[in-house]
Design a protein around this motif. Structure first.
Motif, PDB file in Angstrom:
ATOM      1  N   ILE A   1       0.844  -1.205   0.000  1.00 28.72           N
ATOM      2  CA  ILE A   1       0.000   0.000   0.000  1.00 28.72           C
ATOM      3  C   ILE A   1       0.875   1.248   0.000  1.00 28.72           C
ATOM      4  CG2 ILE A   1      -1.710   1.308   1.307  1.00 28.72           C
ATOM      5  CD1 ILE A   1      -2.796  -1.334   2.348  1.00 28.72           C
ATOM      6  N   PHE A   2       1.911   1.241   0.820  1.00 27.42           N
ATOM      7  CA  PHE A   2       2.812   2.387   0.896  1.00 27.42           C
ATOM      8  C   PHE A   2       3.527   2.611  -0.430  1.00 27.42           C
ATOM      9  CE2 PHE A   2       7.202   3.859   1.877  1.00 27.42           C
ATOM     10  CZ  PHE A   2       6.873   5.155   2.230  1.00 27.42           C
ATOM     11  N   PHE A   3       3.974   1.536  -1.058  1.00 25.63           N
ATOM     12  CA  PHE A   3       4.660   1.631  -2.356  1.00 25.63           C
ATOM     13  C   PHE A   3       3.733   2.228  -3.413  1.00 25.63           C
ATOM     14  CE2 PHE A   3       5.699  -0.282  -6.478  1.00 25.63           C
ATOM     15  CZ  PHE A   3       7.001   0.143  -6.635  1.00 25.63           C
ATOM     16  N   ASN A   4       2.515   1.703  -3.504  1.00 21.98           N
ATOM     17  CA  ASN A   4       1.556   2.229  -4.472  1.00 21.98           C
ATOM     18  C   ASN A   4       1.179   3.670  -4.164  1.00 21.98           C
ATOM     19  OD1 ASN A   4       1.135   0.224  -6.408  1.00 21.98           O
ATOM     20  ND2 ASN A   4      -0.298  -0.887  -5.120  1.00 21.98           N
ATOM     21  N   LEU A   5       1.051   3.994  -2.882  1.00 21.11           N
ATOM     22  CA  LEU A   5       0.675   5.346  -2.484  1.00 21.11           C
ATOM     23  C   LEU A   5       1.708   6.366  -2.952  1.00 21.11           C
ATOM     24  CD1 LEU A   5      -1.143   7.306  -0.875  1.00 21.11           C
ATOM     25  CD2 LEU A   5       0.214   6.742   1.150  1.00 21.11           C
ATOM     26  N   VAL A   6       2.978   6.069  -2.721  1.00 21.81           N
ATOM     27  CA  VAL A   6       4.036   7.007  -3.109  1.00 21.81           C
ATOM     28  C   VAL A   6       4.064   7.181  -4.629  1.00 21.81           C
ATOM     29  CG1 VAL A   6       6.531   7.374  -3.153  1.00 21.81           C
ATOM     30  CG2 VAL A   6       5.435   6.565  -1.065  1.00 21.81           C
ATOM     31  N   LEU A   7       3.993   6.064  -5.358  1.00 19.18           N
ATOM     32  CA  LEU A   7       4.041   6.150  -6.817  1.00 19.18           C
ATOM     33  C   LEU A   7       2.853   6.915  -7.381  1.00 19.18           C
ATOM     34  CD1 LEU A   7       5.295   2.656  -8.051  1.00 19.18           C
ATOM     35  CD2 LEU A   7       6.583   4.766  -7.773  1.00 19.18           C
ATOM     36  N   GLN A   8       1.660   6.614  -6.872  1.00 16.47           N
ATOM     37  CA  GLN A   8       0.467   7.268  -7.407  1.00 16.47           C
ATOM     38  C   GLN A   8       0.413   8.749  -7.036  1.00 16.47           C
ATOM     39  OE1 GLN A   8      -1.413   5.780  -9.644  1.00 16.47           O
ATOM     40  NE2 GLN A   8      -0.004   4.064  -9.389  1.00 16.47           N
ATOM     41  N   LEU A   9       0.896   9.116  -5.862  1.00 11.70           N
ATOM     42  CA  LEU A   9       0.942  10.529  -5.488  1.00 11.70           C
ATOM     43  C   LEU A   9       1.862  11.307  -6.423  1.00 11.70           C
ATOM     44  CD1 LEU A   9       1.050  10.461  -1.579  1.00 11.70           C
ATOM     45  CD2 LEU A   9      -0.777  11.372  -3.008  1.00 11.70           C
ATOM     46  N   ILE A  10       3.034  10.756  -6.668  1.00 13.59           N
ATOM     47  CA  ILE A  10       3.984  11.433  -7.554  1.00 13.59           C
ATOM     48  C   ILE A  10       3.404  11.552  -8.964  1.00 13.59           C
ATOM     49  CG2 ILE A  10       6.251  11.244  -8.632  1.00 13.59           C
ATOM     50  CD1 ILE A  10       7.247   9.916  -6.080  1.00 13.59           C
ATOM     51  N   GLY A  11       2.789  10.467  -9.455  1.00 22.15           N
ATOM     52  CA  GLY A  11       2.206  10.504 -10.789  1.00 22.15           C
ATOM     53  C   GLY A  11       1.042  11.470 -10.894  1.00 22.15           C
TER      54      GLY A  11
END
Length: 309
Positions: free
Chosen positions: A227-237
């Motif tokens: 969840i943390f990995f996806n959260l960081v990537l999606q926020l940046i994108g």
């Protein structure tokens, strides 16, 4: 070891080092294109934009150093403030909903249905197409005044509206488009779910835990790194999103600046008004915003992300 042997060993050392460096030449040769790209496409343009952020530059004349004037100008720029508000609304609403939908679809696929590779590919397809111009044009047509959404509403007796032409709903259509591109985080969630041992669920079921309790007591805690990995990537994108807002609004950020994303306003300053100095300052402000949010997420992760160790 005799003195002669030590001397021979010392003589062999430099030759061995030279042979070692000689063996590394093919590796350096293969890294050369990446190194050229790193300095020529990434680091040098970043350094140039940092310099331009303190200049007045219109692409035609030599950059003129103006110091902190671009920074002062950003403080009093109301459209800039509005673009930040629109972007944060888009990110704070769209990213959590997208992650929730992607996790729900991943859990559905994790049950082992037939033709799983086919469904996984179908659900991943929007992530590949969602940032394209063609999908943005199609989205504008679907949510237009005579689009598919209004046609469906008309069939059930509801009068539609121009969803992309109304300031109250234009941003919502872009958020829906962002949620629709859930394929990439879904695949990552699915891989994470496959790594959770079944014995945990079996033990919880024996103890009388229902699926609701299993989800919040087993699935979510063990899935927090994903969840943390996806959260960081999606926020940046999401902060860098540009194409959808540009196409749907015709490059204006309208109606009434309701879809004026930060990147779109940056584009307007740089390529419509040719104010590259101000656009460069805006770009670095975006870098600082994304960096700060990423650092905050990593700091907060120690309170809710659980690892095996």
């Amino acid at each position: 070891m005799s003195v002669v042997a030590e001397i021979q060993q010392l003589r062999k050392g430099p030759k061995g080092e030279r042979r070692k460096h000689k063996d590394n030449k093919p590796g350096h040769l293969f890294l050369l294109p990446w190194t050229i790209g790193l300095f020529g496409i990434t680091l040098f343009p970043m350094a140039a934009s940092l310099y331009l952020a303190f200049t007045d530059y219109n692409l035609l004349q030599t950059p003129e150093w103006i110091g902190m004037e671009n920074i002062t100008r950003m403080i009093g720029d109301d459209r800039l403030h509005n673009s930040i508000q629109v972007t944060f609304t888009y990110v704070l609403v769209g990213v959590p909903i997208q992650l929730a939908v992607s996790l729900a679809i991943a859990m559905l696929l994790d049950r082992g249905m037939r033709a799983l590779p086919f469904y996984r590919s179908v659900f991943y397809l929007p992530s590949m197409l969602g940032s394209s111009v063609a999908i943005a044009v199609l989205w504008r047509q679907i949510f237009g005044h005579s689009g598919l959404i209004n046609q469906v509403l008309e069939m059930v007796g509801i009068e539609g509206r121009g969803w992309v032409s109304s300031p109250d709903t234009a941003l919502s259509t872009l958020i829906i488009l962002h949620v629709w591109t859930f394929g990439a985080p879904m695949v990552i969630f699915l891989a994470g779910l496959r790594q959770i041992p079944d014995m945990y669920y079996e033990a919880a079921a024996i103890d009388g835990a229902n699926r609701f309790k299993q989800f919040f007591s087993i699935t979510i805690p063990l899935l927090t790194p994903i969840i943390f990995f996806n959260l960081v990537l999606q926020l940046i994108g999401a902060f860098q999103n540009f194409t959808q807002a540009f196409v749907v609004s015709g490059g204006t950020g309208g109606p009434a600046d309701s879809t004026l994303f930060y990147t779109l306003y940056l584009y307007q300053q740089g390529f419509n008004r040719f104010d590259m100095g101000y656009a460069s300052a805006m770009a670095w402000l975006l870098v600082l915003i994304i960096s700060a949010i990423t650092v905050i997420n990593f700091w907060l992760s120690k309170y809710w992300v659980h690892y095996d160790d």
